[in-house]
Design a protein around this motif. Sequence first.
Motif: not given
Length: 233
Positions: A204-233
Amino acid sequence: MRLTKCILVFTICLLVTQCQKDVMVINQTRYTVKGRFLKSCHEPIPIAIDRVTLDAFCDHHGTISTEADVKVRNINEDGSFEITYQHLNSTNNLNLITFNSIVRGGILLFGIPINANVNVGNIYIQNNHSAIIKLNDQSVINQSDTIFYRIEDNLIWETRYKYAVGPFSDGQIIDTLHYTKPQVFDKKLVKMECYLNSNANLSYKIGMNGSINTINTLVEPCVTSNTIEIDLP
């Protein structure tokens, strides 16, 4: 004294011979990995996947043995399969791979225990993961910029971002993504040096020219409640 030495030598020979026999027996032992192929979490119908085998290497550039030693014994109409292989002198875990063009990269499942009979259960070929994308605003409650985000999907080659326009609020859910990644059978066997510590890679990036950040997490297959949080600056 000579008799004692002869008995000792004979005993050692017997032990060495027995050890050699034990090693031969172990090396000739065969194991079975079985499971079932289904189309997707939302459409769990059987699907045929051809040319399936096992891989014991971190870089996925070779199979564990020749085709004569690794065989798909059965792929049934209900999607079930069995693969047999001979005992391996390796410390790597096994990965289930395919040369079928439907799967980008060919990797279906990581983290299969080696030298063991294993039932890996259901393997979903498409849309096997879901993730709720949630904002974690630590400093600014109303962020008026645009967030661009995406999860790399093994079945989609394009890299275009989706986007959400502010203002944003703390804890806001901006999207739920359904995507395809290799599944993980045993998390403890997924090795960091193989870059298999994650099956959700959100960029993800904030704004068109923002720096790209990557979040890596292990989620369970076929579980719709998996959550990935983006930290806003």
